[in-house]
Design a protein around this motif. Structure first.
Motif, PDB file in Angstrom:
ATOM      1  N   SER A  80      35.462  27.511  31.479  1.00 54.41           N
ATOM      2  CA  SER A  80      35.005  27.036  33.388  1.00 54.41           C
ATOM      3  C   SER A  80      35.878  27.247  33.785  1.00 54.41           C
ATOM      4  N   ALA A  81      37.312  27.531  33.870  1.00 56.75           N
ATOM      5  CA  ALA A  81      38.025  28.443  34.160  1.00 56.75           C
ATOM      6  C   ALA A  81      38.144  29.675  34.601  1.00 56.75           C
ATOM      7  N   ARG A  82      37.244  30.243  33.785  1.00 47.10           N
ATOM      8  CA  ARG A  82      36.760  31.935  33.623  1.00 47.10           C
ATOM      9  C   ARG A  82      35.961  32.079  34.537  1.00 47.10           C
ATOM     10  N   ILE A  83      35.490  31.141  34.405  1.00 46.09           N
ATOM     11  CA  ILE A  83      33.834  31.106  35.200  1.00 46.09           C
ATOM     12  C   ILE A  83      34.771  31.015  37.242  1.00 46.09           C
ATOM     13  N   GLU A  84      34.547  29.711  37.440  1.00 46.34           N
ATOM     14  CA  GLU A  84      35.422  29.940  38.906  1.00 46.34           C
ATOM     15  C   GLU A  84      36.653  30.947  38.855  1.00 46.34           C
ATOM     16  N   LEU A  85      37.373  31.586  37.997  1.00 50.38           N
ATOM     17  CA  LEU A  85      38.219  32.457  38.932  1.00 50.38           C
ATOM     18  C   LEU A  85      37.070  33.569  39.082  1.00 50.38           C
ATOM     19  N   ALA A  86      36.361  34.068  38.146  1.00 46.64           N
ATOM     20  CA  ALA A  86      35.422  35.346  38.288  1.00 46.64           C
ATOM     21  C   ALA A  86      34.753  34.695  39.213  1.00 46.64           C
ATOM     22  N   THR A  87      34.467  33.834  39.948  1.00 51.54           N
ATOM     23  CA  THR A  87      33.401  33.586  41.289  1.00 51.54           C
ATOM     24  C   THR A  87      34.505  34.115  42.132  1.00 51.54           C
ATOM     25  N   ALA A  88      35.822  33.200  42.027  1.00 52.94           N
ATOM     26  CA  ALA A  88      36.481  33.314  43.314  1.00 52.94           C
ATOM     27  C   ALA A  88      36.803  34.950  43.597  1.00 52.94           C
ATOM     28  N   ALA A  89      36.794  35.677  42.205  1.00 54.05           N
ATOM     29  CA  ALA A  89      37.460  37.420  42.737  1.00 54.05           C
ATOM     30  C   ALA A  89      35.942  37.615  43.322  1.00 54.05           C
ATOM     31  N   GLU A  90      34.876  37.652  42.278  1.00 48.98           N
ATOM     32  CA  GLU A  90      33.536  37.679  43.802  1.00 48.98           C
ATOM     33  C   GLU A  90      34.051  37.373  44.911  1.00 48.98           C
ATOM     34  N   ASN A  91      33.919  36.047  45.222  1.00 50.72           N
ATOM     35  CA  ASN A  91      34.255  35.917  47.255  1.00 50.72           C
ATOM     36  C   ASN A  91      35.149  36.576  48.035  1.00 50.72           C
ATOM     37  N   LEU A  92      36.423  36.589  47.121  1.00 53.04           N
ATOM     38  CA  LEU A  92      37.620  37.031  46.930  1.00 53.04           C
ATOM     39  C   LEU A  92      37.086  38.972  47.921  1.00 53.04           C
ATOM     40  N   GLU A  93      36.219  39.544  46.835  1.00 49.95           N
ATOM     41  CA  GLU A  93      36.150  40.802  46.988  1.00 49.95           C
ATOM     42  C   GLU A  93      34.976  41.238  48.471  1.00 49.95           C
ATOM     43  N   ARG A  94      34.325  39.823  48.456  1.00 44.98           N
ATOM     44  CA  ARG A  94      33.031  40.343  49.480  1.00 44.98           C
ATOM     45  C   ARG A  94      33.917  39.655  50.604  1.00 44.98           C
ATOM     46  N   SER A  95      34.751  38.596  50.889  1.00 43.63           N
ATOM     47  CA  SER A  95      35.332  38.280  51.650  1.00 43.63           C
ATOM     48  C   SER A  95      36.250  39.936  52.291  1.00 43.63           C
ATOM     49  N   ASP A  96      36.719  40.894  51.579  1.00 43.81           N
ATOM     50  CA  ASP A  96      37.804  41.922  51.477  1.00 43.81           C
ATOM     51  C   ASP A  96      36.959  42.556  52.032  1.00 43.81           C
ATOM     52  N   LEU A  97      35.390  42.596  52.016  1.00 40.95           N
ATOM     53  CA  LEU A  97      34.029  43.797  52.494  1.00 40.95           C
ATOM     54  C   LEU A  97      34.089  43.769  53.783  1.00 40.95           C
ATOM     55  N   ALA A  98      33.684  42.485  53.684  1.00 41.53           N
ATOM     56  CA  ALA A  98      33.277  42.435  54.882  1.00 41.53           C
ATOM     57  C   ALA A  98      34.754  42.115  56.168  1.00 41.53           C
ATOM     58  N   LEU A  99      36.206  41.754  56.111  1.00 42.56           N
ATOM     59  CA  LEU A  99      37.058  41.797  57.090  1.00 42.56           C
ATOM     60  C   LEU A  99      37.380  43.464  57.013  1.00 42.56           C
ATOM     61  N   ARG A 100      36.697  44.524  55.951  1.00 44.29           N
ATOM     62  CA  ARG A 100      36.756  46.311  56.902  1.00 44.29           C
ATOM     63  C   ARG A 100      36.232  46.049  57.129  1.00 44.29           C
ATOM     64  N   GLU A 101      35.118  45.605  57.446  1.00 43.98           N
ATOM     65  CA  GLU A 101      33.685  46.065  58.369  1.00 43.98           C
ATOM     66  C   GLU A 101      33.775  45.425  59.219  1.00 43.98           C
ATOM     67  N   SER A 102      34.641  44.059  59.419  1.00 42.96           N
ATOM     68  CA  SER A 102      34.519  44.003  60.473  1.00 42.96           C
ATOM     69  C   SER A 102      35.788  45.436  61.383  1.00 42.96           C
ATOM     70  N   GLN A 103      36.711  45.087  60.652  1.00 43.00           N
ATOM     71  CA  GLN A 103      37.634  46.326  60.893  1.00 43.00           C
ATOM     72  C   GLN A 103      37.442  47.639  61.640  1.00 43.00           C
ATOM     73  N   ALA A 104      36.311  47.929  60.679  1.00 44.75           N
ATOM     74  CA  ALA A 104      35.373  49.219  61.455  1.00 44.75           C
ATOM     75  C   ALA A 104      34.369  49.211  62.181  1.00 44.75           C
ATOM     76  N   ALA A 105      34.678  48.156  62.150  1.00 41.00           N
ATOM     77  CA  ALA A 105      33.528  47.702  63.780  1.00 41.00           C
ATOM     78  C   ALA A 105      34.324  47.217  64.730  1.00 41.00           C
ATOM     79  N   LEU A 106      34.578  47.300  64.894  1.00 38.06           N
ATOM     80  CA  LEU A 106      36.177  47.112  66.066  1.00 38.06           C
ATOM     81  C   LEU A 106      36.510  48.243  66.392  1.00 38.06           C
ATOM     82  N   SER A 107      36.849  48.953  65.103  1.00 30.26           N
ATOM     83  CA  SER A 107      37.863  50.331  65.359  1.00 30.26           C
ATOM     84  C   SER A 107      36.639  51.575  66.134  1.00 30.26           C
ATOM     85  N   SER A 108      35.017  51.014  66.074  1.00 28.96           N
ATOM     86  CA  SER A 108      34.647  52.081  66.692  1.00 28.96           C
ATOM     87  C   SER A 108      34.031  52.032  68.405  1.00 28.96           C
TER      88      SER A 108
END
Length: 108
Positions: A80-108
């Motif tokens: 269960s902890a492994r699944i939660e960790l994998a889910t948290a890692a996916e959420n972190l990757e999505r957040s990181d991607l969204a942050l980069r997209e927001s930064q790119a949009a602000l830079s343009s």
């Protein structure tokens, strides 16, 4: 008079002999009962020892089962902890991607 005394002694001897025979028979009967009791006690002792061995075996089996149950629960919790960790890692990757997209949009 001597014959009377002799007859009295014979009568007493017969009475004593009879009593000795009676006591001997009683002693033999009691001895047999004691032997039977000793055999019963030996058998009861053997059965008690066997029951104690079985109780110890069952106790060890129960402890093993408890250990196995604890290991199974720990493995399930780790899964269960492994699944939660994998889910948290996916959420972190999505957040990181969204942050980069927001930064790119602000830079343009």
């Amino acid at each position: 008079r001597l014959q009377q005394r002799e007859k009295e002694l014979e009568r007493r001897e017969a009475a004593v002999t009879g009593r000795v025979d009676q006591l001997d028979n009683e002693l033999k009967a009691k001895s047999e009962k004691l032997e039977q009791t000793a055999a019963l006690l030996r058998r009861a002792s053997e059965e008690r020892e066997a029951a104690l061995r079985e109780a110890q075996r069952l106790k060890a089996a129960a402890a093993g089962a408890a250990d196995a149950s604890a290991l199974k629960q720990a493995a399930e919790e780790a899964g269960s902890a492994r699944i939660e960790l994998a889910t948290a890692a996916e959420n972190l990757e999505r957040s990181d991607l969204a942050l980069r997209e927001s930064q790119a949009a602000l830079s343009s």
